[in-house]
Enzyme design. Structure first.
Site, PDB file in Angstrom:
ATOM      1  N   CYS A 297       0.815  -1.214   0.000  1.00  0.00           N
ATOM      2  CA  CYS A 297       0.000   0.000   0.000  1.00  0.00           C
ATOM      3  C   CYS A 297       0.846   1.260   0.000  1.00  0.00           C
ATOM      4  CB  CYS A 297      -0.868  -0.038   1.251  1.00  0.00           C
ATOM      5  SG  CYS A 297      -1.855   1.431   1.449  1.00  0.00           S
ATOM      6  N   ARG A 393     -12.333   1.040  -6.354  1.00  0.00           N
ATOM      7  CA  ARG A 393     -11.965   0.866  -4.940  1.00  0.00           C
ATOM      8  C   ARG A 393     -11.280   2.137  -4.427  1.00  0.00           C
ATOM      9  NH1 ARG A 393      -8.246  -1.444  -1.172  1.00  0.00           N
ATOM     10  NH2 ARG A 393      -9.275  -3.003   0.107  1.00  0.00           N
TER      11      ARG A 393
END
Ligand code: IMP
Length: 476
Positions: A297, A393
């Site tokens: 991430c 998303r």
């Protein structure tokens, strides 16, 4: 203005007295109300982590997988169906034939469903069974089922009982046992293969009908495209899979799934007390926590937001405790010790991506690089994954130039899931043993954390030595 926050590496649990051994602990937990897991582990809804194969293997060990949503709705629901059909106690609507059908038709049905036996039904009543054993020496494919089938098969009547079913399999050396009601109407089918699988995987996470549990990821924008198909495939729960769960469209999606489809729903991701409160108010049955802890991430770096995961879990748990809503700690699990910390922080389960991406059962092939074996692992917010469907998303449309919040990479190949999960779960049990907590609930209430310094963290890792034999549960 500043509230101190901590990540898993900032803390340790204080050991205390135990009057039992780690093997005596119970790691059963609640995923969401009405759904219990036998290990507190959920696999991430990522296209390099969870498809049907990994979901089956993990559920057989007692956890559960969430099938990712970079798949067309029909394919995602087909994969859910594969998991649900893998293990049965009683097959509720078995495929049947009638006695007028031909052997040729029977072979076609058997090969298309990949099954080896079919109950024969005449006028709504069971009149025989035809199995590959009956067909083995039959060369005339035009013969009718009635000429080849075994009439008056051994059956279970009424509510089947596992012990009586086992006795019948042994006594009659059969592999299929139809279940009928008192009027000889077929109500189900038990297979010896399923009973053997239950024996081999005694901790499998199953629904009330003995089928493996499985979840599926959906987007707030495709609730009505995916839910009807997923429901048909008997999905156990869905996860609203977004990076920013504390938003209007996610709350609306949670409410819509509840009101329109009546399927249990996990809302997320959030990382604050208020976000957790809003997810619960919208109707989430469990809340998934984690903004930025994932190994792939880059959200915190790209957007400058996020909460170190240990604190995020503690905050969410404080809020969720008011309504007894379970918390899933999603992302940032590097070692089994992090699972212990996440649960001691109050989470009921953890969601894992990275550690599972290198398993044999994850999607994709093994890659050899400089003499070592790897598998690819990428963020759902990476350029590659966003181009394949996960852009929303991260609040993007599929056509705009992606601004990624994740990277694409590779992780070492780890072999099969079963021994790897054993390492994780035994690490968790060891942690519970050191804390004197026999159950997940006791560990959730333990709360005896200490904060450590970077010197403490360094001391805790392997130091001043070159590892010559890598253990299965530790690498740097
Ligand atoms: P890991 O186990 O630390 O690798 O974290 C997995 C979790 O990271 C997933 O369950 C997601 O919540 C999250 N995640 C997946 N893809 C991305 C991404 O591209 N950016 C940020 N977070 C991601």
């Amino acid at each position: 203005m500043f509230e101190e926050t901590l990540s898993y590496d900032d803390v340790l649990l204080l050991p205390s007295y135990a009057d039992f051994l780690p093997a005596e602990t119970s790691v059963r937990t609640t995923l969401l109300p009405g759904i219990t897991l036998n290990i507190p582990i959920v696999s991430a809804a990522m296209d390099t982590v969870t498809e049907d194969r990994l979901a089956i293997s993990l559920a057989l060990e007692g956890g559960v997988g969430v099938i990712h949503r970079n798949l067309p709705p029909a394919e995602q629901s087909r994969q859910v169906g594969q998991v649900k059909r893998f293990l049965n106690w009683v097959i509720e609507s078995p495929v049947t034939v009638d006695q007028q059908q031909t052997v040729h038709e029977v072979w076609e049905i058997m090969s298309s469903y990949r099954i080896s036996g079919l109950p024969v039904v005449c006028d709504g009543k069971l009149c025989g069974i035809i199995t590959s054993r009956d067909l083995r020496f039959c060369r005339d494919y035009t013969l009718k089922v009635r000429d080849v089938m075994t009439p008056n098969p051994v059956v279970e009547v009424g509510r089947p009982d596992i012990e009586s079913a086992k006795e019948k399999f042994d006594a009659h050396k059969i592999e299929k046992l139809p279940v009928v009601d008192e009027n000889n109407r077929l109500t189900g089918l038990i297979t010896v293969k399923d009973l053997e699988k239950h024996n081999e995987f005694p901790h499998a996470a199953t629904d009330t009908a003995g089928r493996l549990l499985v979840g599926a990821a959906i987007s707030p924008n495709d609730v009505d495209d995916r839910l009807p198909l997923l429901k048909e495939s008997k999905v156990d729960f869905v996860v609203i899979d977004t990076a920013h769960g504390d938003s209007k469209n996610v709350a609306q999606a949670v409410s819509r799934v509840k009101s329109r489809y009546d399927v249990p729903v996990v809302g997320g991701n959030v990382a604050t007390r208020e976000g957790t409160r809003r997810m619960i108010a919208a109707g989430a049955d469990a809340v998934k926590v984690g903004v930025g802890p994932g190994s792939i991430c880059t959200t915190r770096v790209v957007a400058g937001i996020g909460v170190p995961q240990f604190s995020a879990v503690v905050w969410a748990v404080e809020e969720a405790a008011r309504s007894a809503t379970p918390i899933i700690a999603d992302g940032g699990i590097k070692y089994s010790g992090d699972i212990v910390k996440a649960i001691a922080a109050g989470a009921q389960t953890v969601m894992i991506g990275n550690l599972f991406a290198g398993l044999k059962e994850s999607p994709g092939r093994e890659i050899i690089y400089e003499g070592r074996i790897f598998k690819s692992y990428r963020g759902m917010g990476s350029i590659g994954a966003m181009r394949q469907g996960s852009a929303d998303r991260y609040g993007h449309s599929a056509t705009e130039e992606p601004v990624p919040e994740g990277v694409e990479g590779r992780v070492p190949y780890k072999g099969e899931l079963r021994p790897f999960v054993h390492q994780l779960v035994t690490g968790l049990r060891k942690g519970m043993g050191y804390c004197g907590c026999r159950t997940i609930e006791e560990l959730r209430d333990y709360h005896r954390f200490i904060k450590i310094s970077s010197a403490g963290l360094k001391e805790g890792h392997v130091h001043d030595v070159m590892i010559t034999q890598e253990p299965p549960n530790y690498s740097r």
